[in-house]
Scaffold this active site. Sequence first.
Site, PDB file in Angstrom:
ATOM      1  N   SER A 191       0.839  -1.186   0.000  1.00  0.00           N
ATOM      2  CA  SER A 191       0.000   0.000   0.000  1.00  0.00           C
ATOM      3  C   SER A 191       0.884   1.251   0.000  1.00  0.00           C
ATOM      4  O   SER A 191       1.748   1.390  -0.861  1.00  0.00           O
ATOM      5  CB  SER A 191      -0.955  -0.064   1.199  1.00  0.00           C
ATOM      6  N   HIS A 225      -7.576  -5.833  -0.039  1.00  0.00           N
ATOM      7  CA  HIS A 225      -6.353  -5.089   0.262  1.00  0.00           C
ATOM      8  C   HIS A 225      -5.411  -5.880   1.171  1.00  0.00           C
ATOM      9  O   HIS A 225      -4.202  -5.698   1.133  1.00  0.00           O
ATOM     10  CB  HIS A 225      -6.733  -3.759   0.905  1.00  0.00           C
TER      11      HIS A 225
END
Length: 175
Positions: free
Chosen positions: A13, A149
């Site tokens: 990320s 994610h």
Amino acid sequence: MLQNVPFAFFGHSMGSYIAFMTALHLKENYKLEPMHCFVSSATPLHKITHFHSSSFSGISEEQLFNFTTNIGGISKDLLENKELLEMFLPVLKADIQMIQNFNFVKSSKTLLSCDITCFSGTEDIAEEMEGWKDLTSGSVETHKFPGNHFYLTNPSNETFLINYITRCFEISYCA
């Protein structure tokens, strides 16, 4: 000193952006470059659009919580721990604000020459992962895993990542 020691970066990320910019800083200022850069769940820097919209300006922690929950950006462990969540949301909000304020301009000076491998979940918001090829003269490979994610917390995905990164080191170091 890293002069004769092979090294690589892995970032997940926002950590992908930090890893890339650190590699770029080392290349530009010290003529050092990682042998490989591994980016995870991160839209290429020059392709980021979803955090630059006005919908994130002045976002409340509740709105941020709802957004990250909807995209699978908060692990179940964190959701169940209110104290930890209260510490996490301001950090996440600051990360988004930093991305909003960051202006990456692609040029010949912003290119790496190392290989980049991109990882993401099939239900992640990371977009155009193949766009990382614009930021290196090395090769770029992409891998998608079942999940959101936090795809990398799945034990089989984690095992693949560890084995893949280990193989990359072995191949590059022995070459």
